[in-house]
Design a protein around this motif. Structure first.
Motif, PDB file in Angstrom:
ATOM      1  N   VAL A 131      35.218  46.179  35.648  1.00  0.00           N
ATOM      2  CA  VAL A 131      34.441  45.915  34.437  1.00  0.00           C
ATOM      3  C   VAL A 131      33.344  46.965  34.333  1.00  0.00           C
ATOM      4  O   VAL A 131      32.980  47.613  35.322  1.00  0.00           O
ATOM      5  CB  VAL A 131      33.810  44.500  34.447  1.00  0.00           C
ATOM      6  N   PHE A 132      32.797  47.120  33.122  1.00  0.00           N
ATOM      7  CA  PHE A 132      31.679  48.039  32.921  1.00  0.00           C
ATOM      8  C   PHE A 132      30.470  47.513  33.701  1.00  0.00           C
ATOM      9  O   PHE A 132      30.236  46.303  33.776  1.00  0.00           O
ATOM     10  CB  PHE A 132      31.369  48.148  31.425  1.00  0.00           C
ATOM     11  N   ARG A 133      29.699  48.420  34.252  1.00  0.00           N
ATOM     12  CA  ARG A 133      28.632  48.047  35.193  1.00  0.00           C
ATOM     13  C   ARG A 133      27.654  47.009  34.631  1.00  0.00           C
ATOM     14  O   ARG A 133      27.121  46.186  35.384  1.00  0.00           O
ATOM     15  CB  ARG A 133      27.862  49.303  35.605  1.00  0.00           C
ATOM     16  N   ASP A 134      27.416  47.049  33.315  1.00  0.00           N
ATOM     17  CA  ASP A 134      26.431  46.132  32.717  1.00  0.00           C
ATOM     18  C   ASP A 134      27.072  44.911  32.058  1.00  0.00           C
ATOM     19  O   ASP A 134      26.363  44.098  31.449  1.00  0.00           O
ATOM     20  CB  ASP A 134      25.593  46.876  31.660  1.00  0.00           C
ATOM     21  N   ASP A 135      28.402  44.783  32.184  1.00  0.00           N
ATOM     22  CA  ASP A 135      29.090  43.713  31.459  1.00  0.00           C
ATOM     23  C   ASP A 135      29.188  42.458  32.327  1.00  0.00           C
ATOM     24  O   ASP A 135      30.246  42.125  32.888  1.00  0.00           O
ATOM     25  CB  ASP A 135      30.480  44.188  31.023  1.00  0.00           C
ATOM     26  N   ASP A 136      28.047  41.726  32.437  1.00  0.00           N
ATOM     27  CA  ASP A 136      28.031  40.497  33.229  1.00  0.00           C
ATOM     28  C   ASP A 136      28.943  39.433  32.634  1.00  0.00           C
ATOM     29  O   ASP A 136      29.536  38.621  33.360  1.00  0.00           O
ATOM     30  CB  ASP A 136      26.598  39.955  33.318  1.00  0.00           C
ATOM     31  N   ARG A 155      32.706  46.799  39.606  1.00  0.00           N
ATOM     32  CA  ARG A 155      31.906  47.331  38.497  1.00  0.00           C
ATOM     33  C   ARG A 155      31.889  48.856  38.577  1.00  0.00           C
ATOM     34  O   ARG A 155      31.580  49.420  39.636  1.00  0.00           O
ATOM     35  CB  ARG A 155      30.476  46.780  38.549  1.00  0.00           C
ATOM     36  N   LEU A 156      32.174  49.483  37.426  1.00  0.00           N
ATOM     37  CA  LEU A 156      32.214  50.951  37.364  1.00  0.00           C
ATOM     38  C   LEU A 156      31.388  51.441  36.182  1.00  0.00           C
ATOM     39  O   LEU A 156      31.012  50.665  35.291  1.00  0.00           O
ATOM     40  CB  LEU A 156      33.662  51.443  37.236  1.00  0.00           C
ATOM     41  N   GLY A 157      31.130  52.756  36.161  1.00  0.00           N
ATOM     42  CA  GLY A 157      30.282  53.346  35.138  1.00  0.00           C
ATOM     43  C   GLY A 157      31.014  53.673  33.848  1.00  0.00           C
ATOM     44  O   GLY A 157      32.181  53.319  33.645  1.00  0.00           O
ATOM     45  N   GLU A 158      30.327  54.412  32.977  1.00  0.00           N
ATOM     46  CA  GLU A 158      30.844  54.715  31.646  1.00  0.00           C
ATOM     47  C   GLU A 158      32.113  55.542  31.697  1.00  0.00           C
ATOM     48  O   GLU A 158      33.011  55.367  30.874  1.00  0.00           O
ATOM     49  CB  GLU A 158      29.765  55.440  30.829  1.00  0.00           C
ATOM     50  N   LYS A 159      32.207  56.449  32.648  1.00  0.00           N
ATOM     51  CA  LYS A 159      33.378  57.318  32.734  1.00  0.00           C
ATOM     52  C   LYS A 159      34.669  56.512  32.888  1.00  0.00           C
ATOM     53  O   LYS A 159      35.713  56.876  32.339  1.00  0.00           O
ATOM     54  CB  LYS A 159      33.212  58.287  33.920  1.00  0.00           C
ATOM     55  N   ASP A 160      34.599  55.411  33.659  1.00  0.00           N
ATOM     56  CA  ASP A 160      35.801  54.634  33.952  1.00  0.00           C
ATOM     57  C   ASP A 160      35.968  53.410  33.067  1.00  0.00           C
ATOM     58  O   ASP A 160      37.101  53.008  32.768  1.00  0.00           O
ATOM     59  CB  ASP A 160      35.778  54.187  35.417  1.00  0.00           C
ATOM     60  N   GLY A 172      33.900  50.932  23.141  1.00  0.00           N
ATOM     61  CA  GLY A 172      33.248  49.773  23.726  1.00  0.00           C
ATOM     62  C   GLY A 172      33.552  49.641  25.195  1.00  0.00           C
ATOM     63  O   GLY A 172      34.399  50.361  25.736  1.00  0.00           O
ATOM     64  N   PRO A 173      32.871  48.715  25.894  1.00  0.00           N
ATOM     65  CA  PRO A 173      33.159  48.493  27.311  1.00  0.00           C
ATOM     66  C   PRO A 173      34.565  47.950  27.473  1.00  0.00           C
ATOM     67  O   PRO A 173      35.132  47.335  26.563  1.00  0.00           O
ATOM     68  CB  PRO A 173      32.105  47.461  27.719  1.00  0.00           C
ATOM     69  N   CYS A 174      35.151  48.185  28.643  1.00  0.00           N
ATOM     70  CA  CYS A 174      36.509  47.721  28.861  1.00  0.00           C
ATOM     71  C   CYS A 174      36.641  47.126  30.251  1.00  0.00           C
ATOM     72  O   CYS A 174      35.773  47.300  31.115  1.00  0.00           O
ATOM     73  CB  CYS A 174      37.520  48.849  28.658  1.00  0.00           C
ATOM     74  N   SER A 175      37.747  46.442  30.452  1.00  0.00           N
ATOM     75  CA  SER A 175      38.057  45.833  31.738  1.00  0.00           C
ATOM     76  C   SER A 175      39.509  46.144  32.063  1.00  0.00           C
ATOM     77  O   SER A 175      40.399  45.817  31.277  1.00  0.00           O
ATOM     78  CB  SER A 175      37.834  44.320  31.676  1.00  0.00           C
ATOM     79  N   TRP A 206      46.813  47.396  32.785  1.00  0.00           N
ATOM     80  CA  TRP A 206      46.364  46.877  31.489  1.00  0.00           C
ATOM     81  C   TRP A 206      44.890  47.208  31.320  1.00  0.00           C
ATOM     82  O   TRP A 206      44.108  47.090  32.263  1.00  0.00           O
ATOM     83  CB  TRP A 206      46.560  45.357  31.425  1.00  0.00           C
ATOM     84  N   ASN A 207      44.533  47.613  30.126  1.00  0.00           N
ATOM     85  CA  ASN A 207      43.134  47.900  29.814  1.00  0.00           C
ATOM     86  C   ASN A 207      42.729  47.038  28.623  1.00  0.00           C
ATOM     87  O   ASN A 207      43.313  47.150  27.534  1.00  0.00           O
ATOM     88  CB  ASN A 207      42.952  49.383  29.483  1.00  0.00           C
ATOM     89  N   LEU A 208      41.738  46.169  28.831  1.00  0.00           N
ATOM     90  CA  LEU A 208      41.232  45.315  27.768  1.00  0.00           C
ATOM     91  C   LEU A 208      39.947  45.932  27.243  1.00  0.00           C
ATOM     92  O   LEU A 208      38.940  46.004  27.957  1.00  0.00           O
ATOM     93  CB  LEU A 208      40.944  43.908  28.288  1.00  0.00           C
ATOM     94  N   VAL A 209      39.986  46.412  26.021  1.00  0.00           N
ATOM     95  CA  VAL A 209      38.823  47.069  25.427  1.00  0.00           C
ATOM     96  C   VAL A 209      38.112  46.071  24.514  1.00  0.00           C
ATOM     97  O   VAL A 209      38.723  45.490  23.615  1.00  0.00           O
ATOM     98  CB  VAL A 209      39.235  48.321  24.626  1.00  0.00           C
ATOM     99  N   PHE A 210      36.832  45.906  24.775  1.00  0.00           N
ATOM    100  CA  PHE A 210      36.007  45.017  23.968  1.00  0.00           C
ATOM    101  C   PHE A 210      35.295  45.885  22.922  1.00  0.00           C
ATOM    102  O   PHE A 210      34.233  46.454  23.174  1.00  0.00           O
ATOM    103  CB  PHE A 210      35.022  44.259  24.853  1.00  0.00           C
ATOM    104  N   MET A 211      35.932  46.010  21.765  1.00  0.00           N
ATOM    105  CA  MET A 211      35.502  46.953  20.736  1.00  0.00           C
ATOM    106  C   MET A 211      34.234  46.449  20.045  1.00  0.00           C
ATOM    107  O   MET A 211      34.284  45.489  19.282  1.00  0.00           O
ATOM    108  CB  MET A 211      36.618  47.134  19.715  1.00  0.00           C
TER     109      MET A 211
END
Length: 825
Positions: A131-136, A155-160, A172-175, A206-211
């Protein structure tokens, strides 16, 4: 693990989401429509981009699709990784589910976990997520919905874990969901783990993008009006997991193609690094076939350049397997079998795909020969100068200008003990990419993708039914900047809320005409000299103010040049008649590959394996005219895309269509998807005349034609020329051909008589010169010499005379000098 065939995996995914209220949407073309920011479709959400941003209205709340994608250029470029890893492709299928403001993270995570662990029965303890580092919120949902322990939520940064389609657009952030292939695939790195290692143990499926955002050209993030969901699952990767395959290349999506390469090369698919050529060829063959089926052809720029690079890279790896002759074109059939009917384009355009690939392979063979000759000269120059380095600029020139592969240059350099300056090559390549990015941005601005038009709604087009309408000026632009008013002489672009003007598209040029404002709104007159469309359905009226002051917000009367529109419509309707006639004469392998429809002429590009014979062109022309003289009604209607396809409606090569499409019918002769304007009856076309046929690329031909007034103008001009010729020949127009034939025969007879007289004169001259030859030398070494100065005789005449003299002298010498026809001898 189910061992489920890939065709069933694809169908199971789509049915799973259909059962949960999602509408199945067909894959769009690999060539994005009206989106200059993208080279190719690289994600399932591309066709929904404007829906996510709110720029396009859609009745869809939920959707699911299997989208064909290519990542071989721009930001997303996996070309050099193909075959070296177990998971990268240039062409792949992206399975996706989408929510347009209907559901968000909780439902997306729940659906994903249910499909993976319940429907497909993957072991939950082998699934990890990032998940994105800030996406609690996302982290909490994975714990709650899936029961994942904290240690398997990374938890990973923006690049990933912050997804973006490109430099601009929805993001948007993704998982990401990763499958653990087992400790036996673990690499030697002590820190090996999800997000910390790119080894083949951890396979992202699978990549779930939260747009949530839209990124503009300045890099700023703007909240989307409706937070949405965009997911992407690579079919190739999930097939590898569900089939228990060692890699994507051992799945049923690739094995038929690799088996064909084994048969063609006579070599088995080996173990270890020697598999690389087989894998590259299988992957690249897929990309080439699908790109060509979607209308891309090899060329030296843009999409065609990327296709050429992919194709030539595959051909290069074929040579490693001893495949010197063209072979890639033979892989279309096993690819179509592997796809199990999922993409009809591979069969419908089989002839075009195979012909284009084969022609490019043959061209590349010539390139290799000439490139190797150039490289040999470079190597010789470096070695003779005592150097050891081949400059990066030289290597880039071979690569860019001649399509010569870098890896082949490296091989030749190594064989000769030389070193290539790859750093300089990479700098030159990056500079080329920078220019390409700048060009794409410029195109984006030119087609209305700039900030000046971002807040404008799509224009309502009224031009199917009327040529005059009232509208309101929504925006007034000078260059790329919004202005409040424009005065006489100013060149501006005007956006209206509604318009009868057709914006250039589908091969049809934009309308001309006039915009007029009333006295209360400045009394302006704008001469419209072109009409175009921005990417979001905004119509751009381009022209010059001829009087008054045109103001932003003014009410105007928009009136199309009716005469010009009618001429355009004649030519457009004729292209539909022409398309069907070509298929009737040349076969159903003919497909439209592009067109241009103006008021003066039409141009129609189509797939064909070679030139069209003159007799076939005459049959095509006769068929079109038969349906003009025995007229057909022209009507149009709007229906669902699937219904249109079931009716047999023809579609433009490589075009993207929405769920609702406009169909143009001409009696029982022609049925095509088309957004352009047309005549009411084929009788209005008047007459049809083909003016030329030529080849414009591998497997593509072009015909040009005129209709109605254009044919009449040609007839009038031809009649005038015929009467002028008759006057010169002093005969009636109907006798010109006979008189010309008579003159040609008399001229030929004179030429024959003149040639015979010249020959007799030459023989007489040879006799005289031979008789005048003098003897030189003494007994035992005497010989005869014939010499002459002939000022009026040219080189050919001197050679012929010398031959005659040698025949008469037997043994001796001949010295002749002269000059003629501008040559001194």
């Amino acid at each position: 693990m189910s061992g489920m065939p890939s065709a069933e995996i694809r169908e199971a995914f789509l049915r799973f989401f259909e059962a949960r209220g999602h509408v199945r949407v067909p894959s769009s073309s690999l060539v994005p429509e009206d989106d200059p920011t993208l080279l190719f479709a690289n994600a399932g959400m591309n066709q929904f981009k404007d829906v996510f941003t709110g720029r396009a209205r859609s009745e869809l709340r939920r959707a699911t699709s299997a989208q064909r994608c290519v990542r071989a250029g721009g930001k997303h470029n996996d070309l050099d990784s193909v075959g070296r890893t177990l998971r990268h492709n240039t062409f792949f299928e992206m399975l996706g589910n989408f929510s347009f403001g209907d559901y968000f993270k909780r439902e997306a995570i729940g659906y994903a976990w249910e499909l993976l662990t319940t429907v497909w029965a993957l072991p939950p303890d082998r699934l990890w997520v990032t998940v994105f580092r800030d996406d609690d919120e996302a982290a909490a949902l994975w714990r709650e919905t899936a029961g994942l322990p904290e240690e398997r939520i990374v938890r990973l940064g923006e690049k990933d874990n912050f997804w973006a389609m490109g430099e601009t657009g929805p993001c948007g952030p993704c998982s990401e969901v990763h499958f653990d292939r087992g400790p036996e695939h673990r690499c030697a790195a002590p820190e090996c783990g999800v997000g910390r290692c790119s080894c083949d143990r951890w396979l992202e499926v699978w990549n779930l993008v939260f747009m949530q955002f839209d990124r503009d050209a300045a890099g700023e993030l703007h909240a989307l009006p409706r937070p949405s969901i965009d997911t992407g699952m690579g079919l190739e990767r999930i097939a590898a997991v569900l089939q228990g395959a060692g890699s994507i290349f051992e799945t049923d999506l690739f094995r038929p193609i690799i088996a064909a390469v084994e048969e063609l090369s006579g070599r088995p698919y080996p173990e270890g690094e020697d598999r690389l050529p087989f894998r590259v060829i299988a992957d690249h063959a897929r990309a080439c076939c699908f790109l060509i089926a979607d209308g891309v052809l090899p060329s030296n720029e843009g999409r065609g350049y990327v296709l050429r690079r992919i194709l030539r890279r595959a051909a290069r790896f074929g040579r490693r397997l001893g495949l010197e002759a063209p072979f890639l074109w033979r892989l279309r059939a096993p690819l179509a079998r592997a796809m199990d009917g999922a993409y009809r384009e591979l069969e419908l355009r089989a002839g075009t795909v195979e012909a284009a690939i084969r022609a490019e392979e043959e061209r590349f063979a010539e390139t290799l020969e000439s490139g190797l000759a150039l490289l040999d000269r470079v190597v010789e120059e470096v070695r003779s100068s005592g150097g050891r380095h081949i400059s990066g600029e030289t290597v880039f020139r071979l690569y860019d200008t001649y399509g010569f592969p870098l890896d082949l240059t490296l091989d030749v350099a190594e064989e000769n003990g030389l070193i290539v300056d790859t750093a300089a090559f990479e700098r030159a390549l990056e500079e080329q990419r920078r220019r390409a990015r700048a060009d794409r941005r410029a195109r984006a601005r030119a087609y209305g993708e700039g900030p000046a038009l971002e807040d404008l709604p799509a224009t309502t087009f009224l031009g199917y039914d009327q040529l005059r309408a009232e509208g309101e000026v929504l925006a007034l632009l000078s260059g790329q900047s919004r202005v409040e008013e424009a005065r006489p002489g100013d060149e501006v672009t005007v956006v209206l809320d509604r318009t009868p003007f057709y914006g250039e598209g589908g091969g049809q040029v934009g309308d001309h005409g006039e915009l007029r404002a009333g006295p209360a709104d400045g009394g302006a007159r704008l001469r419209v000299t072109d009409t175009r469309r921005a990417g979001r359905g905004v119509f751009l009226h381009i022209g010059r103010v001829e009087g008054g002051v045109l103001r932003d917000g003014a009410g105007v009367t928009a009136e199309v040049d009716a005469g010009r529109r009618r001429d355009v419509e004649r030519n457009h309707s004729a292209t539909h008649l022409l398309h069907r006639a070509l298929r009737e004469v040349l076969g159903t392998g003919v497909h439209q590959a592009g067109s241009l429809v103006t008021d003066e002429r039409l141009r129609f590009d189509f797939t064909a394996e070679g030139p069209v014979a003159a007799a076939e062109l005459r049959r095509v022309e006769a068929l079109v005219n038969a349906h003009i003289l025995d007229p057909l009604p022209v009507e149009w209607f709007v229906t669902d895309l699937d219904d249109a396809r079931r009716m047999g409606a023809m579609a433009l090569f490589g075009e993207k269509y929405g769920q609702r499409v406009r169909v143009v019918r001409m009696g029982d002769w022609s049925l095509e998807l088309c957004g352009g304007t047309h005549v009411g009856s084929t009788a209005e076309v008047g007459l049809f005349h083909l003016t030329g046929e030529s080849g414009i690329g591998s497997g593509v031909r072009r015909v040009e034609a005129v209709t109605g007034p254009g044919v009449l103008a040609m007839l009038v001009a031809g009649r005038a020329e015929l009467e002028r010729a008759a006057a010169i020949l002093r005969c009636r127009p109907g006798e010109v051909a006979l008189r010309v034939a008579d003159l040609a025969e008399r001229l030929a007879e004179r030429e024959r008589a003149g040639a015979a007289a010249e020959r007799r004169e030459a023989l007489d001259r040879a006799e005289r010169l031979a008789a005048a030859a003098v003897e030189l030398g003494r007994d035992g070494s005497a010989f005869r010499l014939s010499s002459a100065e002939l000022p009026g005789v040219g080189v050919d005449g001197l050679r012929s005379l010398a031959d005659d003299l040698r025949a008469r002298l037997g043994s001796g010498a001949v010295l002749l000098t002269g000059g003629g026809a501008g040559h001194g001898v």
